[in-house]
Enzyme design. Structure first.
Site, short mmCIF file in Angstrom:
data_model
loop_
_atom_site.label_atom_id
_atom_site.label_comp_id
_atom_site.label_asym_id
_atom_site.label_seq_id
_atom_site.Cartn_x
_atom_site.Cartn_y
_atom_site.Cartn_z
N HIS A 81 -5.10 21.63 -41.35
CA HIS A 81 -5.54 22.47 -42.46
C HIS A 81 -6.83 23.16 -42.03
CE1 HIS A 81 -5.96 23.72 -46.70
NE2 HIS A 81 -7.25 23.64 -46.44
N CYS A 82 -6.78 24.47 -41.94
CA CYS A 82 -7.92 25.25 -41.46
C CYS A 82 -8.73 25.75 -42.65
CB CYS A 82 -7.44 26.42 -40.60
SG CYS A 82 -8.78 27.42 -39.94
#
Length: 425
Positions: free
Chosen positions: A278-279
Protein backbone atom coordinates in the site's frame (compact mmCIF):
# COMPACT_ATOMS: atom_id res chain seq x y z
CA UNK A 1 -71.68 6.72 10.56
CA UNK A 2 -69.08 6.24 7.90
CA UNK A 3 -65.53 6.09 9.15
CA UNK A 4 -63.59 9.21 8.42
CA UNK A 5 -60.59 8.57 6.25
CA UNK A 6 -57.44 10.07 7.61
CA UNK A 7 -55.39 12.05 5.18
CA UNK A 8 -51.87 10.90 4.73
CA UNK A 9 -49.44 13.31 6.23
CA UNK A 10 -47.14 14.50 3.54
CA UNK A 11 -43.52 14.78 4.53
CA UNK A 12 -42.15 18.23 3.93
CA UNK A 13 -39.78 18.39 0.99
CA UNK A 14 -36.23 19.26 1.82
CA UNK A 15 -35.24 22.65 0.54
CA UNK A 16 -32.25 22.66 -1.78
CA UNK A 17 -29.02 23.74 -0.17
CA UNK A 18 -27.33 26.93 -1.21
CA UNK A 19 -23.64 26.96 -2.03
CA UNK A 20 -22.63 27.70 1.58
CA UNK A 21 -25.01 25.32 3.37
CA UNK A 22 -24.44 21.68 4.25
CA UNK A 23 -25.78 18.83 6.37
CA UNK A 24 -23.42 18.29 9.31
CA UNK A 25 -22.54 15.02 11.02
CA UNK A 26 -25.54 15.44 13.35
CA UNK A 27 -27.95 15.55 10.41
CA UNK A 28 -28.72 19.24 10.83
CA UNK A 29 -28.48 22.03 8.28
CA UNK A 30 -25.51 24.27 8.93
CA UNK A 31 -23.72 27.18 7.27
CA UNK A 32 -20.07 27.74 6.43
CA UNK A 33 -20.16 31.16 8.11
CA UNK A 34 -21.09 29.46 11.41
CA UNK A 35 -17.98 27.27 11.48
CA UNK A 36 -16.71 29.00 14.64
CA UNK A 37 -20.05 28.92 16.47
CA UNK A 38 -21.25 26.34 19.00
CA UNK A 39 -17.86 24.71 19.60
CA UNK A 40 -18.47 23.16 23.01
CA UNK A 41 -15.74 20.55 22.71
CA UNK A 42 -13.21 23.16 21.59
CA UNK A 43 -14.22 25.48 24.42
CA UNK A 44 -13.83 22.66 26.91
CA UNK A 45 -10.41 21.78 25.49
CA UNK A 46 -9.22 25.40 25.72
CA UNK A 47 -10.49 25.71 29.29
CA UNK A 48 -8.67 22.56 30.38
CA UNK A 49 -5.52 23.70 28.58
CA UNK A 50 -5.59 27.12 30.27
CA UNK A 51 -6.10 25.50 33.67
CA UNK A 52 -3.23 23.03 33.00
CA UNK A 53 -5.55 20.02 33.07
CA UNK A 54 -5.09 16.96 30.91
CA UNK A 55 -7.30 16.66 27.86
CA UNK A 56 -9.30 13.47 27.59
CA UNK A 57 -8.74 11.38 24.43
CA UNK A 58 -12.44 11.33 23.54
CA UNK A 59 -12.49 15.13 23.66
CA UNK A 60 -9.58 15.31 21.22
CA UNK A 61 -11.40 12.94 18.86
CA UNK A 62 -14.58 15.02 19.02
CA UNK A 63 -12.62 18.21 18.34
CA UNK A 64 -10.93 16.60 15.33
CA UNK A 65 -14.24 15.29 14.01
CA UNK A 66 -15.86 18.71 14.41
CA UNK A 67 -13.03 20.51 12.63
CA UNK A 68 -12.97 18.01 9.76
CA UNK A 69 -16.77 18.22 9.43
CA UNK A 70 -16.83 22.03 9.33
CA UNK A 71 -13.85 22.46 7.02
CA UNK A 72 -15.78 22.97 3.78
CA UNK A 73 -15.70 25.09 0.65
CA UNK A 74 -18.76 26.60 -1.08
CA UNK A 75 -20.03 24.50 -3.96
CA UNK A 76 -23.09 23.98 -6.11
CA UNK A 77 -25.95 22.30 -4.19
CA UNK A 78 -24.14 22.52 -0.89
CA UNK A 79 -20.69 23.09 0.55
CA UNK A 80 -18.22 20.27 -0.06
CA UNK A 81 -16.17 18.73 2.72
CA UNK A 82 -12.41 19.14 2.49
CA UNK A 83 -10.14 16.40 3.79
CA UNK A 84 -8.15 18.04 6.57
CA UNK A 85 -5.02 15.99 5.80
CA UNK A 86 -4.43 17.84 2.51
CA UNK A 87 -4.18 21.25 4.22
CA UNK A 88 -0.82 21.02 6.11
CA UNK A 89 1.36 20.54 2.98
CA UNK A 90 -0.33 23.46 1.23
CA UNK A 91 0.39 25.78 4.15
CA UNK A 92 3.56 24.48 5.79
CA UNK A 93 5.72 23.57 2.78
CA UNK A 94 6.08 27.13 1.38
CA UNK A 95 6.61 28.49 4.90
CA UNK A 96 9.35 25.97 5.73
CA UNK A 97 11.15 26.47 2.41
CA UNK A 98 11.11 30.26 2.70
CA UNK A 99 12.39 30.09 6.29
CA UNK A 100 15.13 27.66 5.23
CA UNK A 101 16.32 30.09 2.55
CA UNK A 102 17.07 32.84 5.11
CA UNK A 103 20.33 31.29 6.31
CA UNK A 104 22.46 28.22 5.77
CA UNK A 105 21.95 26.91 9.33
CA UNK A 106 18.19 27.39 9.11
CA UNK A 107 18.26 25.42 5.88
CA UNK A 108 20.09 22.54 7.55
CA UNK A 109 17.63 22.44 10.45
CA UNK A 110 14.49 22.68 8.32
CA UNK A 111 15.57 20.25 5.61
CA UNK A 112 16.62 17.74 8.28
CA UNK A 113 13.36 18.11 10.18
CA UNK A 114 11.03 17.70 7.19
CA UNK A 115 11.83 13.99 6.52
CA UNK A 116 11.60 13.24 10.24
CA UNK A 117 8.17 14.88 10.49
CA UNK A 118 7.00 12.98 7.41
CA UNK A 119 8.22 9.66 8.85
CA UNK A 120 6.55 10.42 12.19
CA UNK A 121 3.24 11.12 10.49
CA UNK A 122 3.62 7.99 8.35
CA UNK A 123 4.12 5.70 11.34
CA UNK A 124 1.25 7.43 13.16
CA UNK A 125 -1.22 6.76 10.36
CA UNK A 126 0.27 3.34 9.55
CA UNK A 127 -0.21 2.19 13.12
CA UNK A 128 -3.87 3.25 13.03
CA UNK A 129 -4.36 1.64 9.60
CA UNK A 130 -6.03 4.78 8.29
CA UNK A 131 -6.14 6.24 4.80
CA UNK A 132 -4.64 9.70 4.46
CA UNK A 133 -4.31 12.20 1.62
CA UNK A 134 -1.36 13.91 3.32
CA UNK A 135 1.39 12.28 1.26
CA UNK A 136 -0.52 12.51 -2.02
CA UNK A 137 -1.14 16.19 -1.32
CA UNK A 138 2.51 16.67 -0.35
CA UNK A 139 3.74 15.00 -3.53
CA UNK A 140 1.45 16.86 -5.92
CA UNK A 141 1.96 20.21 -4.23
CA UNK A 142 5.73 19.69 -4.16
CA UNK A 143 5.70 19.09 -7.92
CA UNK A 144 3.61 22.19 -8.53
CA UNK A 145 5.55 24.42 -6.15
CA UNK A 146 8.97 23.35 -7.45
CA UNK A 147 7.78 24.08 -10.99
CA UNK A 148 6.44 27.47 -9.86
CA UNK A 149 9.76 28.42 -8.22
CA UNK A 150 11.61 27.26 -11.35
CA UNK A 151 9.47 29.49 -13.59
CA UNK A 152 9.66 32.48 -11.27
CA UNK A 153 13.26 32.41 -10.04
CA UNK A 154 15.33 30.34 -12.49
CA UNK A 155 13.90 30.90 -15.98
CA UNK A 156 14.08 34.74 -15.85
CA UNK A 157 17.87 34.55 -15.45
CA UNK A 158 18.11 33.58 -19.12
CA UNK A 159 20.17 30.39 -18.94
CA UNK A 160 17.23 28.02 -19.56
CA UNK A 161 16.21 27.76 -23.21
CA UNK A 162 12.73 27.12 -24.61
CA UNK A 163 13.60 23.52 -25.51
CA UNK A 164 14.81 22.77 -21.99
CA UNK A 165 11.70 24.34 -20.48
CA UNK A 166 9.49 22.35 -22.86
CA UNK A 167 11.24 19.09 -21.90
CA UNK A 168 10.79 19.80 -18.20
CA UNK A 169 7.13 20.69 -18.70
CA UNK A 170 6.50 17.52 -20.71
CA UNK A 171 8.15 15.49 -17.96
CA UNK A 172 5.86 17.05 -15.37
CA UNK A 173 2.77 16.29 -17.48
CA UNK A 174 3.90 12.70 -18.02
CA UNK A 175 4.34 12.27 -14.26
CA UNK A 176 0.77 13.42 -13.68
CA UNK A 177 -0.55 11.07 -16.38
CA UNK A 178 1.37 8.11 -14.93
CA UNK A 179 0.13 8.97 -11.43
CA UNK A 180 -3.43 9.11 -12.72
CA UNK A 181 -3.01 5.65 -14.21
CA UNK A 182 -1.37 4.33 -11.04
CA UNK A 183 -4.25 5.68 -8.94
CA UNK A 184 -6.78 3.60 -10.85
CA UNK A 185 -7.97 0.13 -9.84
CA UNK A 186 -4.91 -1.86 -8.71
CA UNK A 187 -6.80 -5.13 -9.18
CA UNK A 188 -9.49 -5.19 -6.52
CA UNK A 189 -11.21 -8.52 -6.07
CA UNK A 190 -14.99 -8.23 -6.16
CA UNK A 191 -17.34 -10.67 -4.50
CA UNK A 192 -19.06 -11.81 -7.69
CA UNK A 193 -18.84 -15.51 -6.99
CA UNK A 194 -21.98 -17.58 -7.06
CA UNK A 195 -23.59 -18.45 -3.72
CA UNK A 196 -22.66 -22.07 -4.20
CA UNK A 197 -18.97 -21.17 -4.16
CA UNK A 198 -18.69 -18.13 -1.93
CA UNK A 199 -21.37 -18.58 0.70
CA UNK A 200 -21.96 -22.27 1.39
CA UNK A 201 -23.77 -22.99 4.59
CA UNK A 202 -22.38 -26.10 6.18
CA UNK A 203 -24.64 -28.67 7.80
CA UNK A 204 -24.74 -28.76 11.57
CA UNK A 205 -22.98 -31.74 13.03
CA UNK A 206 -22.55 -32.86 16.55
CA UNK A 207 -19.91 -30.76 18.24
CA UNK A 208 -19.93 -28.22 15.45
CA UNK A 209 -21.64 -24.93 14.84
CA UNK A 210 -23.25 -23.65 11.68
CA UNK A 211 -20.65 -21.72 9.73
CA UNK A 212 -20.41 -20.05 6.37
CA UNK A 213 -17.58 -20.93 4.06
CA UNK A 214 -16.40 -24.09 2.40
CA UNK A 215 -17.78 -27.54 3.21
CA UNK A 216 -15.85 -29.11 6.00
CA UNK A 217 -15.19 -25.84 7.81
CA UNK A 218 -15.79 -26.42 11.49
CA UNK A 219 -16.49 -23.99 14.29
CA UNK A 220 -12.83 -23.18 14.70
CA UNK A 221 -12.71 -21.96 11.12
CA UNK A 222 -10.28 -24.61 9.87
CA UNK A 223 -10.01 -24.91 6.12
CA UNK A 224 -7.89 -27.66 4.58
CA UNK A 225 -6.01 -28.09 7.87
CA UNK A 226 -5.49 -24.31 8.04
CA UNK A 227 -7.44 -21.72 9.96
CA UNK A 228 -9.02 -18.60 8.57
CA UNK A 229 -6.70 -16.68 10.86
CA UNK A 230 -3.79 -18.16 8.94
CA UNK A 231 -5.39 -17.03 5.69
CA UNK A 232 -5.77 -13.49 6.93
CA UNK A 233 -2.20 -13.44 8.18
CA UNK A 234 -1.00 -14.67 4.78
CA UNK A 235 -0.21 -18.37 4.75
CA UNK A 236 1.57 -19.61 1.68
CA UNK A 237 -0.71 -20.35 -1.22
CA UNK A 238 1.76 -22.48 -3.11
CA UNK A 239 1.78 -26.21 -2.50
CA UNK A 240 5.02 -27.73 -1.33
CA UNK A 241 4.71 -30.60 -3.79
CA UNK A 242 4.07 -28.33 -6.79
CA UNK A 243 5.36 -24.76 -6.35
CA UNK A 244 4.10 -23.65 -9.76
CA UNK A 245 0.54 -24.74 -9.14
CA UNK A 246 -1.74 -21.84 -8.29
CA UNK A 247 -4.09 -22.36 -5.37
CA UNK A 248 -6.78 -20.08 -4.06
CA UNK A 249 -7.59 -19.00 -0.52
CA UNK A 250 -10.66 -17.84 1.27
CA UNK A 251 -10.64 -14.30 2.70
CA UNK A 252 -12.67 -14.23 5.88
CA UNK A 253 -13.01 -10.44 5.79
CA UNK A 254 -14.14 -9.94 2.20
CA UNK A 255 -15.98 -13.28 2.12
CA UNK A 256 -14.54 -14.26 -1.25
CA UNK A 257 -12.04 -16.61 -2.80
CA UNK A 258 -8.74 -14.94 -3.56
CA UNK A 259 -6.14 -16.28 -5.99
CA UNK A 260 -2.48 -16.84 -5.28
CA UNK A 261 -0.42 -13.81 -4.21
CA UNK A 262 -3.55 -11.77 -3.55
CA UNK A 263 -3.82 -10.11 -0.17
CA UNK A 264 -6.30 -8.21 1.95
CA UNK A 265 -5.23 -4.59 2.49
CA UNK A 266 -6.23 -3.50 5.98
CA UNK A 267 -6.01 0.18 4.98
CA UNK A 268 -8.17 -0.04 1.86
CA UNK A 269 -10.35 -2.76 3.41
CA UNK A 270 -10.43 -4.94 0.29
CA UNK A 271 -8.46 -7.74 -1.35
CA UNK A 272 -6.01 -6.84 -4.12
CA UNK A 273 -4.78 -9.21 -6.81
CA UNK A 274 -1.01 -9.76 -6.60
CA UNK A 275 -0.68 -7.04 -4.01
CA UNK A 276 2.79 -5.53 -3.71
CA UNK A 277 2.22 -2.90 -1.00
CA UNK A 278 0.00 0.00 0.00
CA UNK A 279 1.68 3.18 -1.22
CA UNK A 280 0.89 6.31 0.78
CA UNK A 281 2.22 8.53 -2.02
CA UNK A 282 -0.71 7.56 -4.25
CA UNK A 283 -3.08 6.68 -1.39
CA UNK A 284 -3.77 3.33 -3.02
CA UNK A 285 -2.47 -0.19 -3.24
CA UNK A 286 0.06 -1.29 -5.84
CA UNK A 287 -1.24 -4.48 -7.39
CA UNK A 288 -1.46 -6.45 -10.58
CA UNK A 289 -3.29 -3.81 -12.62
CA UNK A 290 -1.28 -0.69 -11.70
CA UNK A 291 2.20 -1.99 -10.86
CA UNK A 292 3.55 -1.15 -14.30
CA UNK A 293 2.14 2.39 -14.14
CA UNK A 294 3.67 2.80 -10.67
CA UNK A 295 7.13 1.86 -11.97
CA UNK A 296 6.63 4.16 -14.96
CA UNK A 297 5.68 7.08 -12.70
CA UNK A 298 8.78 6.51 -10.55
CA UNK A 299 11.13 6.36 -13.54
CA UNK A 300 9.69 9.51 -15.17
CA UNK A 301 9.81 11.35 -11.85
CA UNK A 302 13.48 10.48 -11.29
CA UNK A 303 14.49 11.58 -14.80
CA UNK A 304 12.50 14.81 -14.62
CA UNK A 305 13.70 15.64 -11.12
CA UNK A 306 17.38 15.11 -11.93
CA UNK A 307 16.97 17.19 -15.09
CA UNK A 308 15.30 20.04 -13.20
CA UNK A 309 17.95 19.96 -10.46
CA UNK A 310 20.76 20.14 -13.04
CA UNK A 311 19.11 23.07 -14.86
CA UNK A 312 18.70 24.99 -11.60
CA UNK A 313 22.26 24.38 -10.38
CA UNK A 314 23.72 25.35 -13.76
CA UNK A 315 21.85 28.65 -13.44
CA UNK A 316 22.61 29.65 -9.83
CA UNK A 317 26.04 27.98 -9.53
CA UNK A 318 27.71 28.59 -12.86
CA UNK A 319 30.88 26.87 -14.09
CA UNK A 320 30.64 24.10 -11.50
CA UNK A 321 29.84 20.44 -11.81
CA UNK A 322 26.51 19.15 -10.59
CA UNK A 323 27.90 17.31 -7.57
CA UNK A 324 30.25 20.14 -6.57
CA UNK A 325 27.51 22.77 -6.80
CA UNK A 326 25.35 20.83 -4.35
CA UNK A 327 27.91 21.18 -1.56
CA UNK A 328 29.87 24.26 -2.56
CA UNK A 329 28.14 27.22 -4.19
CA UNK A 330 29.71 30.51 -2.99
CA UNK A 331 27.43 33.51 -2.78
CA UNK A 332 24.23 31.52 -3.16
CA UNK A 333 22.77 33.19 -0.05
CA UNK A 334 23.75 36.68 -1.25
CA UNK A 335 20.27 37.29 -2.68
CA UNK A 336 16.93 35.81 -1.76
CA UNK A 337 16.13 34.45 -5.24
CA UNK A 338 19.19 32.22 -5.51
CA UNK A 339 18.85 31.17 -1.85
CA UNK A 340 15.25 30.01 -2.38
CA UNK A 341 16.22 28.17 -5.56
CA UNK A 342 19.14 26.45 -3.80
CA UNK A 343 16.87 25.43 -0.90
CA UNK A 344 14.33 23.98 -3.33
CA UNK A 345 17.14 22.08 -5.03
CA UNK A 346 18.13 20.40 -1.78
CA UNK A 347 14.48 19.65 -0.99
CA UNK A 348 14.17 18.03 -4.42
CA UNK A 349 17.36 16.05 -3.81
CA UNK A 350 15.95 14.63 -0.57
CA UNK A 351 12.67 13.64 -2.23
CA UNK A 352 14.51 12.20 -5.25
CA UNK A 353 16.79 10.12 -3.03
CA UNK A 354 13.78 8.63 -1.25
CA UNK A 355 12.04 7.82 -4.52
CA UNK A 356 15.27 6.37 -5.94
CA UNK A 357 15.45 3.96 -2.99
CA UNK A 358 11.84 2.86 -3.59
CA UNK A 359 12.61 2.46 -7.30
CA UNK A 360 15.71 0.36 -6.54
CA UNK A 361 13.76 -1.94 -4.22
CA UNK A 362 11.08 -2.35 -6.87
CA UNK A 363 13.63 -3.27 -9.54
CA UNK A 364 15.22 -5.87 -7.25
CA UNK A 365 11.85 -7.38 -6.32
CA UNK A 366 10.76 -7.59 -9.96
CA UNK A 367 14.07 -9.24 -10.91
CA UNK A 368 13.48 -11.94 -8.26
CA UNK A 369 9.70 -12.08 -8.88
CA UNK A 370 8.70 -11.24 -5.32
CA UNK A 371 6.31 -8.64 -3.99
CA UNK A 372 7.13 -6.28 -1.14
CA UNK A 373 4.55 -8.02 1.05
CA UNK A 374 6.21 -11.39 0.41
CA UNK A 375 9.60 -9.87 1.25
CA UNK A 376 8.37 -8.49 4.57
CA UNK A 377 6.72 -11.80 5.40
CA UNK A 378 9.92 -13.70 4.61
CA UNK A 379 11.96 -11.33 6.81
CA UNK A 380 9.56 -11.79 9.72
CA UNK A 381 9.51 -15.57 9.38
CA UNK A 382 13.25 -15.72 8.61
CA UNK A 383 12.69 -17.72 5.44
CA UNK A 384 14.10 -17.42 1.95
CA UNK A 385 17.56 -16.38 0.84
CA UNK A 386 18.82 -12.96 1.94
CA UNK A 387 21.65 -11.00 0.34
CA UNK A 388 23.24 -7.62 1.09
CA UNK A 389 21.90 -7.45 4.67
CA UNK A 390 18.34 -8.17 3.60
CA UNK A 391 18.24 -5.70 0.71
CA UNK A 392 17.72 -8.64 -1.65
CA UNK A 393 15.29 -11.36 -0.57
CA UNK A 394 14.60 -14.40 -2.75
CA UNK A 395 11.74 -16.53 -1.50
CA UNK A 396 12.30 -19.07 -4.27
CA UNK A 397 8.59 -19.64 -4.83
CA UNK A 398 8.04 -17.70 -8.04
CA UNK A 399 11.59 -16.97 -9.23
CA UNK A 400 11.97 -18.22 -12.81
CA UNK A 401 15.10 -16.32 -13.79
CA UNK A 402 15.81 -12.69 -14.56
CA UNK A 403 14.42 -12.56 -18.11
CA UNK A 404 11.33 -14.64 -17.39
CA UNK A 405 10.58 -12.60 -14.28
CA UNK A 406 10.66 -9.35 -16.24
CA UNK A 407 8.65 -10.92 -19.06
CA UNK A 408 5.98 -11.93 -16.56
CA UNK A 409 5.97 -8.42 -15.09
CA UNK A 410 5.56 -6.88 -18.55
CA UNK A 411 2.42 -8.96 -19.08
CA UNK A 412 0.76 -8.23 -15.73
CA UNK A 413 -2.96 -7.63 -16.03
CA UNK A 414 -3.21 -9.05 -19.56
CA UNK A 415 -4.40 -12.46 -18.42
CA UNK A 416 -5.62 -13.92 -15.16
CA UNK A 417 -5.43 -17.53 -14.07
CA UNK A 418 -8.66 -18.73 -12.48
CA UNK A 419 -8.84 -21.94 -10.50
CA UNK A 420 -12.19 -23.47 -9.57
CA UNK A 421 -13.01 -23.34 -5.90
CA UNK A 422 -13.62 -27.09 -5.87
CA UNK A 423 -9.92 -27.71 -6.56
CA UNK A 424 -8.85 -26.41 -3.17
CA UNK A 425 -11.49 -28.13 -1.04
Amino acid sequence: MKPVKKKKTEEPELEPLCCCEYIDRNGEKNHVAACLCDCQDLDEGCDRWLTCQSLRPETCERITDTISDRLRIPWLRGAKKVNISIVPPLVLLPVFLHVASWHFLLGVVVLTSLPMLALWYYYLTHRRKEQTLFFLSLGLFSLGYMYYVFLREVVPQGRVGPTQLALLTCGLLLILLALYRAKKNPGYLSNDKSPSNSQIECPVKKGQEKTKGFPGTDASGSLNNRTLKDDVRGSSRVGLDSPAKVKEDWCAKCQLVRPARAWHCRICGICVRRMDHHCVWINSCVGESNHQAFILALSIFLLTSVYGISLTLNTICRDRSLFTALFYCPGVYANYSSALSFTCVWYSVIITAGMAYIFLIQLINISYNVTEREVQQALRQKTGRRLLCGLIVDTGQYNRGFLRNWLQFSTLGTHTVHTPAEDIV
